[in-house]
Design an enzyme around this catalytic site. Structure first.
Site, PDB file in Angstrom:
ATOM      1  N   THR A 219       4.696  -0.421 -12.781  1.00 35.10           N
ATOM      2  CA  THR A 219       3.339  -0.380 -11.849  1.00 35.10           C
ATOM      3  C   THR A 219       1.802  -0.117 -12.223  1.00 35.10           C
ATOM      4  OG1 THR A 219       4.389  -1.535 -10.226  1.00 35.10           O
ATOM      5  CG2 THR A 219       2.420  -0.829  -9.664  1.00 35.10           C
TER       6      THR A 219
ATOM      7  N   ALA B 129     -15.722  11.829 -21.619  1.00 32.87           N
ATOM      8  CA  ALA B 129     -14.901  12.518 -22.898  1.00 32.87           C
ATOM      9  C   ALA B 129     -14.666  13.464 -23.496  1.00 32.87           C
ATOM     10  CB  ALA B 129     -13.425  11.750 -23.184  1.00 32.87           C
TER      11      ALA B 129
ATOM     12  N   LYS C 237       6.735  14.101  -9.560  1.00 34.70           N
ATOM     13  CA  LYS C 237       6.795  15.119  -9.101  1.00 34.70           C
ATOM     14  C   LYS C 237       7.855  15.197  -9.283  1.00 34.70           C
ATOM     15  CE  LYS C 237       6.785  11.402  -6.947  1.00 34.70           C
ATOM     16  NZ  LYS C 237       5.368  10.395  -7.672  1.00 34.70           N
TER      17      LYS C 237
ATOM     18  N   GLU D 137      10.200   1.074  -0.666  1.00 33.35           N
ATOM     19  CA  GLU D 137      11.738   0.280  -2.441  1.00 33.35           C
ATOM     20  C   GLU D 137      13.047  -0.152  -1.140  1.00 33.35           C
ATOM     21  OE1 GLU D 137      10.958   1.193  -5.458  1.00 33.35           O
ATOM     22  OE2 GLU D 137       9.377   2.888  -5.052  1.00 33.35           O
TER      23      GLU D 137
ATOM     24  N   LYS E 281       6.384  17.022  -3.822  1.00 33.71           N
ATOM     25  CA  LYS E 281       4.280  16.837  -4.042  1.00 33.71           C
ATOM     26  C   LYS E 281       4.147  18.540  -2.773  1.00 33.71           C
ATOM     27  CE  LYS E 281       4.129  11.717  -3.378  1.00 33.71           C
ATOM     28  NZ  LYS E 281       4.011  10.887  -2.972  1.00 33.71           N
TER      29      LYS E 281
HETATM   30  N1  HSE Z   1       6.350   6.485  -2.794  1.00 32.96           N
HETATM   31  C1  HSE Z   1       5.393   7.708  -2.639  1.00 32.96           C
HETATM   32  C2  HSE Z   1       4.736   7.224  -1.379  1.00 32.96           C
HETATM   33  C3  HSE Z   1       4.620   6.789  -3.755  1.00 32.96           C
HETATM   34  O1  HSE Z   1       5.111   6.678  -0.676  1.00 32.96           O
HETATM   35  O2  HSE Z   1       3.990   8.325  -1.144  1.00 32.96           O
HETATM   36  C4  HSE Z   1       4.321   7.743  -5.203  1.00 32.96           C
HETATM   37  O3  HSE Z   1       4.428   8.934  -4.886  1.00 32.96           O
END
Ligand code: HSE
Length: 450
Positions: A27, A47, A119, A204, A219
């Site tokens: 994606t 750039a 990440k 997912e 993160k």
């Molecule tokens: N799976 C993550 C979310 C997006 O639901 O924010 C990718 O970091």
């Protein structure tokens, strides 16, 4: 005016595009290819030279060919990209820390700059990767790794560089924010909201990393390192997801003037750094409490600037591509600067990192929402408040529900002032031991974010 030789060099660079190899065209990869193609002229003007994806590696070669419209070479073996002598920058969009780590290390060893949205890789192996990149004089850029399209890495590393960052609190996982919004709006339970999220493509098929808070913790770990100049230390983060949250608690929180969000929090304290992800009550009046659906938002408190809030899409093809391409442009601009004159990977110069400890959760200070199911008998409330007082926990607000028709039990909800987690652990153990308290006490942390 620049001297003639510098001018000639610049003209030469203007003519010669920087060459990029892409690992994984899913994606985000497809979004990156498309946005680079669509905005190529604007990007070139920014750039200072063209940026071209000249090679793509993906196991699904046929699909990769379709997505790239025959405009670049497509291979199945990613090694061909990281070993290719003409490639200046490798974009890693494979994910995970298996093959992705091997390929990134190889790209660095081959003298290529790396852009990654990974990440998990950075939160677990960032220290090793940044060291390797530093030693080899190449850059690793990772704007897309935190909060997708929101330029939060750039803001922390450059825009807020004058500040002593005090704390960061972020809604940095869209999947869980979508689920919590659905639970609140529709009064549905977690399992139903998760199924809805999967059906609509927000979650997912295996949503573990999102719903257990792991993605948000990756993160938060990266943001903590950049905010405080400490190494990435995912293993020290406290991680609690949303799987145990009940719609009842979202409703009670609402009645008390709060919303529940999965927050990634990192805070500087005199004793060390807090690094934690957990469901959190925040006052409904805060802007961040009103971030709904799959959107992300990060609130940063700096000593000079005060509070700043960053809001946007944390996932998706083009929002994430926006961050990937910003990194490509940054690298293109900086590639000719001496490594020591570039923006450091983790905002602080590598030899200026400090080892301020990450605090264990028992040492963290925050407010609490406590819900207990009790027998509707004389003295229950007195017993509970005595235990809280014994643990030096001060009550901020309380809600006691009428027992339902024919019921002998009811819910008591208490909000506490700030206290240390270990005090609350001790108090909860004693409250749960009371004969009048039924089952477990529900504990959700609370932040005023003021
Ligand atoms: N799976 C993550 C979310 C997006 O639901 O924010 C990718 O970091």
């Amino acid at each position: 005016m620049a001297p003639a030789s510098a001018h000639a060099f610049r003209n030469d660079k203007m003519m010669k595009p920087i060459k990029v190899g892409l690992l994984g065209i899913g994606t985000v990869g497809a979004g990156t290819f498309e946005v680079l193609r669509r905005n190529q002229e604007e990007i070139r003007r920014r750039a200072g030279r063209g940026i071209e994806i000249v090679m793509v590696a993906d196991l699904n070669v046929e699909r990769a060919r379709e997505l790239t419209h025959g405009q670049c070479e497509v291979v199945a073996d990613a090694n061909l990209v990281v070993d290719h002598p003409d490639i200046d920058i490798v974009i890693e969009l494979i994910g995970g820390y298996g093959i992705a780590k091997t390929l990134v290390m190889k790209a660095i060893a081959n003298g290529k700059h790396v852009v990654t949205a990974n990440k998990a890789l950075l939160a677990l192996h960032g220290n090793e990767l940044f060291k390797a990149a530093q030693d080899r004089g190449v850059m690793i850029a990772f704007e897309a790794a935190v909060a997708g399209g929101i330029p939060i890495i750039k803001a922390l590393r450059e825009g807020l560089t004058a500040n002593r960052i005090q704390w960061i609190a972020g809604i940095i996982n869209g999947t869980t924010n979508f689920i919590l919004s659905e639970m609140r709006d529709k009064g549905i339970d977690f399992d139903t909201a998760l199924k809805d999220a999967q059906r609509l493509g927000y979650a997912e098929a295996d949503p573990t990393f999102d719903i257990e808070g792991i993605d948000a913790a990756h993160k938060a770990t990266i943001m903590a390192a950049i905010a405080f100049g400490i190494p990435v230390q995912f293993e020290r983060a406290y991680v609690e997801g949303i799987t145990q949250l009940q719609a009842t608690d979202l409703r009670y929180a609402e009645q008390l003037g709060y919303r529940i969000k999965l927050l990634g929090i990192t805070r500087r304290t005199p004793k060390g750094i807090e690094l934690r992800v957990h469901p959190t009550l925040i006052p409904s009046s805060r802007l961040i409490a009103n971030v709904e659906g799959a959107m992300n938002a990060v609130l940063v408190q700096g000593d000079a600037v005060g509070a700043t809030l960053y809001y946007g899409k944390g996932a998706g093809a083009e929002p994430t591509a926006s961050a990937v391409i910003a990194d490509l442009v940054d690298i293109t601009r900086l590639a000719t600067a001496d490594p020591e004159h570039r923006v450091p990977h983790l905002a602080f110069q590598p030899d200026a990192m400090i080892d301020t400890p990450i605090l264990p959760m028992s040492e963290v200070t925050t407010g609490y929402y406590l819900r207990m199911h009790v027998a509707d008998k004389l003295g229950v409330l007195a017993d509970v408040t005595r235990i809280l007082a014994d643990s030096t926990i001060s009550i901020d607000a309380m809600l006691q529900k009428e027992p339902a028709e024919g019921e002998q039990q009811t819910d008591i909800i208490m909000l506490t002032h700030q206290t240390q987690e270990k005090n609350v652990d001790a108090a909860i153990a004693r409250i749960e031991a009371l004969p009048t308290v039924v089952g477990k006490v529900t504990r959700i942390r609370l932040e005023e974010l003021s």
